[in-house]
Design an enzyme around this catalytic site. Structure first.
Site: not given
Ligand code: FRU
Length: 496
Positions: A37-38, A97, A167
């Site tokens: 993902n990101d 993350f 993040d």
């Protein structure tokens, strides 16, 4: 020291990656195997551009987050590097993350990410605790710092949640390091917090750069803050967004706040709020500044809403968008494919002033790895056409349709017949400007994706396709007469 957990991921990559290449897009980053993902840590380092990503190598589903790693010189050809981080420490045992990266003055590469640790309450519910952590390396191997976590609950402003604090996007400005971090405040909605440090290890809270106040979604994830063409721009990825007309879409959305950062309060005074991408598959963008001064953005070409749907046999899940050059024109964010793509253009086929009235295909205009610009003008001065449609990735069974309606000045993209095995949202409509009756559509396709750039980048819209790669026809149709110019290049890109 490479931990056992990271070594396991690297061994797994060595074993399985070589067999998944034929199915991959040519120039869009994927994990090669597993799930991504990101984008993370998208930044220059020692004359190259590094990109990390949220990564679960072992399955095509989200799982304990590692950081995968690739690098490039031209944003088109990417070299795969071994996984960079694994969730192998007490403070990140439930995931490494999203985060950012920066080159340190001594030439080492610093990664800043969110460490996630879960704990079960007495009533059985699981809470996540999120803190900011560091790892330093040489562009391939990274060591987590003993002082981790470097930002925790004690540095949150009053009311800030330690469960939604993630993040970090880090950058250097003069002698200081800065980071913007997503947080949830007392009213339950998102804020973007600014932190500063002299040595990247000791951080102080500076300000709330922007607060959502439950207006554009709820929690704001994955912030990025940067200057662009005399403005300050903040990107956020809101959760639980409600659509506002056709400007935003519900669920996990993407928002760009354009304004001026007050140099005293470090608060963003907004002039404009707009969507970044109007397609179905776009989330968590990050930007970097190139050596020649371009602000380039990459994003996850996927969305949480669409991420459960994929054909069974795919060996990887998730891809990044094509990197895009950003600018501000007339107060709006514009984006266009990085100019490096033009060096990959092969044979050119072009047509001028073709009259479309009904269904038409043009010899040589087809393909699934292409860069094509279609300019559309009314064919009849006295009566405006009702609609114009461009079909791509077409065969007897499949197609993806881009439709423009002058009456409403909207574009609709429909990928209902584009290989999706489940019934998910496949249609997106958005407003575009229709200056003097001319509409310009640039379509970039890389086998399993379509990225649309409207009117020289005034709007962009990204879509994943699962249409079999052999479905490569392109056709045009209209209700009423339309004149089109078409310029098409096959993209010739060898997969590294
Ligand atoms: C956004 C996000 C981030 C988080 C990461 C976890 O897509 O939820 O907020 O860091 O994904 O994989």
């Amino acid at each position: 020291m490479i931990s056992k957990m990271l070594q396991k991921a690297r061994d797994f990559e060595k074993q399985y990656l070589p067999y998944t290449q034929p199915d991959q897009p040519r120039f869009h980053v994927t994990g090669g195997i597993g799930w991504i993902n990101d984008p993370n840590g998208f930044a220059p380092y020692k004359g190259e551009y590094h990109l990390f990503f949220q990564y679960h190598p072992y399955d095509t589903k989200w799982g304990p987050m590692h950081w995968g790693h690739v690098k490039t010189r031209d944003f088109i050809h990417w070299e795969r590097l071994p996984a960079a981080l694994a969730p192998d420490s007490e403070y990140d045992r439930n995931g490494c993350f999203s985060g950012g990266a920066v080159e340190l003055p001594d030439g080492r590469h610093l990664l800043m990410y969110t460490g996630v640790r879960c704990a079960r309450r007495r009533n059985g519910k699981i809470d996540e605790y999120q803190t900011q952590c560091l790892a330093i390396g040489d562009g391939v191997d990274y060591e987590k710092l003993p002082c981790n976590p470097v930002i925790d609950a004690s540095q949150l402003p009053e009311g800030g949640s330690v469960h939604d604090f993630r993040d970090p996007k880090i950058w250097r400005d003069g002698d200081s390091f800065y980071a913007v971090i997503g947080n949830r405040c007392a009213d339950g909605s998102g804020t973007i917090l600014l932190y500063r440090s002299e040595d990247a290890q000791h951080w102080e809270f500076v300000s709330v750069v922007a607060a959502c106040h439950n207006q554009y979604g709820r929690m704001w994830e994955c912030p990025d803050l940067f200057p662009l063409d005399g403005k300050d721009v903040l990107f956020v990825s809101p959760q639980e967004m409600t659509a506002i007309g056709l400007e935003f879409h519900p669920g996990n959305a993407n928002v760009c706040l354009i304004g001026q950062l007050d140099r005293k309060t470090h608060h963003l005074i907004r002039d404009r709020v707009q969507a970044i991408d109007y397609g179905l598959d776009f989330y968590a963008p990050q930007t970097l500044l190139t050596e020649d001064g371009r602000r380039v953005m990459i994003a996850w070409m996927q969305n949480w809403e669409t991420s459960s749907c994929k054909p069974q046999e795919m060996p990887f899940f998730g891809q990044m968008t094509l990197p895009r050059e950003l600018s501000i024109r007339n107060g709006r964010l514009y984006q266009n494919p990085v100019r490096e793509l033009e060096a990959c253009r092969g044979v050119k086929i072009d047509y001028h002033n073709v009259l479309i009235n009904g269904e038409t295909s043009l010899r040589g205009i087809n393909g699934r790895c292409l860069d094509m610009t279609v300019t559309v003008r009314p064919g009849n001065e006295s009566s405006m056409y009702k609609w114009f449609r461009l079909y791509v990735a077409r065969d007897g069974e499949h197609f993806t349709m881009i439709r423009f309606k002058p009456e409403t000045s909207t574009i609709k993209v429909d990928r209902t017949h584009s290989g999706f095995p489940h019934d998910i949202v496949n249609v997106r409509e958005f407003p575009v400007s229709f200056n003097g009756g001319v509409l310009k559509l640039r379509v970039v396709m890389d086998r399993y994706s379509l990225e649309l750039f409207v009117n020289d980048g005034e709007q962009a819209a990204s879509f994943v396709l699962y249409t079999p790669a052999e479905a490569a026809a392109v056709s045009f149709s209209s209700d009423g007469s339309v004149l089109v110019d078409v310029e098409k290049y096959d993209l010739e890109i060898e997969k590294a």
